[in-house]
Design an enzyme around this catalytic site. Structure first.
Site, PDB file in Angstrom:
ATOM      1  N   SER A   1     -10.257 -12.008  -8.652  1.00 57.91           N
ATOM      2  CA  SER A   1      -9.803 -11.792  -9.933  1.00 57.91           C
ATOM      3  C   SER A   1      -8.467 -11.385 -10.077  1.00 57.91           C
ATOM      4  O   SER A   1      -7.852 -10.686  -9.260  1.00 57.91           O
ATOM      5  CB  SER A   1     -10.723 -10.906 -10.611  1.00 57.91           C
ATOM      6  OG  SER A   1     -10.350 -10.475 -11.951  1.00 57.91           O
TER       7      SER A   1
ATOM      8  N   TYR B   1     -14.436  -2.127 -11.556  1.00 67.07           N
ATOM      9  CA  TYR B   1     -14.398  -3.666 -11.209  1.00 67.07           C
ATOM     10  C   TYR B   1     -13.437  -3.953 -10.549  1.00 67.07           C
ATOM     11  O   TYR B   1     -13.199  -4.921  -9.718  1.00 67.07           O
ATOM     12  CB  TYR B   1     -14.606  -4.399 -12.515  1.00 67.07           C
ATOM     13  CG  TYR B   1     -14.476  -6.014 -12.630  1.00 67.07           C
ATOM     14  CD1 TYR B   1     -15.252  -6.783 -12.013  1.00 67.07           C
ATOM     15  CD2 TYR B   1     -13.151  -6.722 -12.900  1.00 67.07           C
ATOM     16  CE1 TYR B   1     -15.372  -8.260 -11.966  1.00 67.07           C
ATOM     17  CE2 TYR B   1     -13.139  -7.844 -13.044  1.00 67.07           C
ATOM     18  CZ  TYR B   1     -14.219  -8.697 -12.269  1.00 67.07           C
ATOM     19  OH  TYR B   1     -14.130 -10.062 -12.154  1.00 67.07           O
TER      20      TYR B   1
END
Length: 252
Positions: free
Chosen positions: A150, A163
């Protein structure tokens, strides 16, 4: 396990590609793209009904697809997924470790169960995929690991601490793997920016959910990431595409 044969490209060009988290989003788009490229895709996810729909779309277009329900947090389940693919197809050429969750929240919300879930899926799930596939790659003397990380592996923002931590970990694990392995086994990290997907639907924290609506105002389709993965695995054997960041032009 459900299997459908396909022969869109010459056998020598086709690969057997495993994709986790293949029932939606980037995983689904990757499955559709790689099957259209002529590869046989072996799809794993928890939602069997969604997997069946993806498989139906692929087989309806003449592609090769196999599906299996898996939970990437279960090491034995992932090992069985990989081993079954090797038994059925004789080899595995690529694994796309894509399964991930993103229930964002501020740390002071203390949503510890959601932290644990992110660690289990985003980090342990990746490690389980590596552990299950690496022995097969080494025995054949070739293979390709693709990790879907990501943009959060490169930048931290409020509500994304845990995250981002899991995606930093995914980046570090994959980069370490690349450095440790012999050149015949290729390693690629793909870091998507804002992509149209269901990931934001897992956010239960009201503040994080509201902020994410603004953040996701600009997004790109999941197929943009699938195209990047297709490019990486289509390169000649002596070309290793190590890392790509793919995000909307408007995302700064």
């Amino acid at each position: 396990m459900n299997s459908t044969a396909g022969s869109a490209t010459p056998a020598q060009a086709a690969k057997v590609v495993l994709v986790t988290g293949a029932s939606s989003g980037i995983g689904e788009a990757t499955a559709l793209r790689l099957a259209a490229d002529g590869h046989h895709v072996v799809l794993g996810a928890r939602r069997e009904e969604r997997l069946a729909k993806v498989a139906s779309a692929i087989s309806g277009a003449g592609g090769g697809v196999t599906t299996r329900r898996i939970d990437v947090t279960d090491r034995a389940d992932v090992a069985a997924f990989v081993d079954a693919a090797v038994r059925e197809h004789g080899r595995v050429d690529v694994i796309v470790n894509n399964a991930g969750v993103m229930p964002l929240s501020r740390l002071d919300a203390l949503l510890v169960d959601e932290w644990d879930r992110m660690i289990d899926v985003n980090v342990r799930g990746l490690l389980h995929g590596i552990a299950a596939t690496l022995p097969h790659f080494r025995s054949r003397g070739s293979g390709h690991f693709v990790t879907v990380a990501s943009i959060a592996a490169h930048a931290v923002s409020p509500a994304a601490a845990v995250y981002a931590g899991t995606k930093y970990a995914a980046w570090a694990i994959t980069e370490g793997l690349r450095q440790e392995l012999e050149p015949a086994i290729r390693v690629t990290t793909i870091s998507p920016g804002v992509v149209e997907s269901e990931l934001a639907d897992t956010i239960t924290d009201p503040g994080a959910r509201a902020a994410m609506k603004t953040y996701r105002a600009r997004s790109i389709p999941a197929d943009a990431i699938a195209a990047a993965i297709s490019y990486a695995i289509s390169q000649p054997d002596d070309v290793d595409v190590n890392e790509m960041i793919v995000r909307p032009a408007g995302q700064r």
